[in-house]
Scaffold this motif. Structure first.
Motif, short mmCIF file in Angstrom:
data_model
loop_
_atom_site.label_atom_id
_atom_site.label_comp_id
_atom_site.label_asym_id
_atom_site.label_seq_id
_atom_site.Cartn_x
_atom_site.Cartn_y
_atom_site.Cartn_z
N ALA A 1 1.06 -1.25 0.35
CA ALA A 1 -0.03 -0.32 0.23
C ALA A 1 0.86 0.97 0.36
CB ALA A 1 -0.82 0.36 1.27
N MET A 2 0.31 2.22 -0.63
CA MET A 2 1.55 3.55 -1.17
C MET A 2 0.73 4.37 -0.44
SD MET A 2 3.37 2.98 -4.21
CE MET A 2 4.30 0.77 -4.50
N ARG A 3 1.05 5.71 0.15
CA ARG A 3 0.24 7.06 0.60
C ARG A 3 -0.88 7.43 -1.24
NH1 ARG A 3 -0.12 9.03 5.03
NH2 ARG A 3 2.01 8.63 6.92
N THR A 4 -0.25 7.39 -1.95
CA THR A 4 -0.82 7.84 -3.39
C THR A 4 -1.00 6.35 -3.84
OG1 THR A 4 0.00 10.03 -3.64
CG2 THR A 4 -0.66 8.84 -5.43
N ASP A 5 -2.10 6.20 -4.39
CA ASP A 5 -2.17 5.02 -5.43
C ASP A 5 -1.70 5.11 -6.96
OD1 ASP A 5 -4.29 6.13 -6.55
OD2 ASP A 5 -5.62 4.36 -4.80
#
Length: 387
Positions: free
Chosen positions: A130-134
């Motif tokens: 998971a990333m802060r911005t996908d």
């Protein structure tokens, strides 16, 4: 400060709206029998077996500005311990990667261009946290290119959103964190959500449920690459009895009560306590990540890394950025005597003891961890006092 308050109010309204929709969602179908679970596990392992002789290359994709801590550290540590592959963390920029929800950072990421120079034919596997911005453009383009070159892609937890932005979920079966289910179905034509599975693979693209699913998924990958005996030995070291795909999806949903707790916690950001997790050379990445992740998700604690000697090299070889401890801050309790997954169980008991069972339930929901209630011993230890 008021800008942050307005943002939180907007997010809170959205959370309550989602809770209203989720409360009426259909229940997941009944669990399958052991034979079906066994076949699904074997299908996953077979689908991820190496396609070429030699040591496979695993790229752990990260976003420098924010990557989920356990999604990144746990696969890296498990695969390094297994010794079955060449493992690299890759990001748009070389160097430091900021992690969340704890305020930790790691060094040593290779930039995407540098990885491509060393491995022009691409990785054998790409693991996507998971990333802060996908939808980071550099991440999306690189992931698409790796998939075209034949890499098997594994989206861990909300890493499925990143995988989807690369166009790799359209028309495929997927798992993913329970919170993302409706978003993924809306975004990706022909995609099918598979309930009651910790991990799913469809034509070279695998996805997992919430954060803690990285444990069984990585053990299954180790089995695919290195064999069952290797996976079994590593599972015993981690404190894992089994790593099959069976999972009860039904308890994991956002109802109105849970949404309201979330709203209150996010609004009361001034109540965060600053804690430190003390690290030293050779500290266990997995136990550290699981404990710090869980405490950070209580809505009460902000966790930072502390070391008198500065940055430290963890057990996997990854360098964790750390600073001398701030005076008066409590310590995250870690027990070297516990195996990593047992450390998570102990941490959840400590959270219940300090903040109550409702808050422990919230953490388990976010981490999608189906721990039985009986797992808490009496008198779980409290966080260590400030030193």
């Amino acid at each position: 400060m008021w800008k942050r308050v307005r943002v939180l109010i907007g997010a809170s309204i959205a959370a309550l709206g989602l809770a209203g929709c989720g409360a009426g969602a259909p229940e997941a179908p009944a669990q399958d029998d052991a034979a079906t679970i066994g076949r699904d596990k074997q299908a996953f392992v077979e689908a991820l077996k190496p396609r070429a002789p030699g040591r496979p290359v695993v790229a752990l994709l990260a976003l420098n500005e924010g990557t989920e801590m356990t999604d990144l550290l746990l696969p890296h540590a498990v695969l390094q311990r297994a010794g079955v592959a060449e493992v690299r963390i890759v990001a748009p920029r070389a160097g430091r990667v900021s992690l969340y929800p704890a305020a930790l950072e790691v060094e040593g990421a290779q930039d995407l261009t540098g990885f491509d120079r060393v491995h022009p034919s691409g990785a054998d596997y790409v693991i996507v946290p998971a990333m802060r911005t996908d939808d980071d453009p550099a991440v999306t383009a690189w992931l698409q290119r790796q998939a075209r070159q034949g890499a098997r892609v594994i989206g861990v937890c909300s890493g499925a959103r990143v995988v989807g932005q690369a166009g790799l979920l359209d028309g495929r079966r997927f798992a993913g964190h329970w919170y993302d289910r409706s978003t993924l179905l809306r975004r990706h034509a022909g995609a099918t959500y598979v309930p009651n599975r910790r991990y799913v693979v469809d034509r070279g693209v695998a996805t997992t449920t919430g954060i803690t699913a990285s444990v069984p998924a990585m053990l299954a990958l180790v089995e695919a690459i290195g064999g069952r005996d290797k996976a079994r030995a590593l599972a015993a070291e981690l404190g894992v009895a089994a790593w099959g795909p069976a999972h009860d999806s039904a308890p994991f949903r956002l109802d109105a009560g849970r949404a309201w707790t979330y709203v209150v916690d996010k609004a009361a950001f001034w109540r965060d306590e600053r804690w430190r997790v003390e690290v030293q050379g050779g500290s266990d990445d997995i136990a550290l990540a699981l404990a710090a992740d869980a405490w950070s998700r209580t809505g009460r604690v902000s966790v930072e890394a502390a070391s008198a000697s500065g940055p430290v090299r963890l057990k996997s070889g990854l360098v964790l950025v750390a600073q001398p401890a701030a005076g008066g801050s409590p310590r995250v309790p870690l027990s070297p005597a516990l195996r990593p997954v047992q450390q998570l169980d102990r941490t959840l008991c400590e959270i219940a003891e300090r903040y109550g069972a409702v808050r422990r339930d919230r953490v388990m929901q976010e981490m999608e961890y189906p721990r039985p209630e009986s797992a808490c011993p009496r008198g779980a230890s409290s966080p260590a006092p400030a030193a």
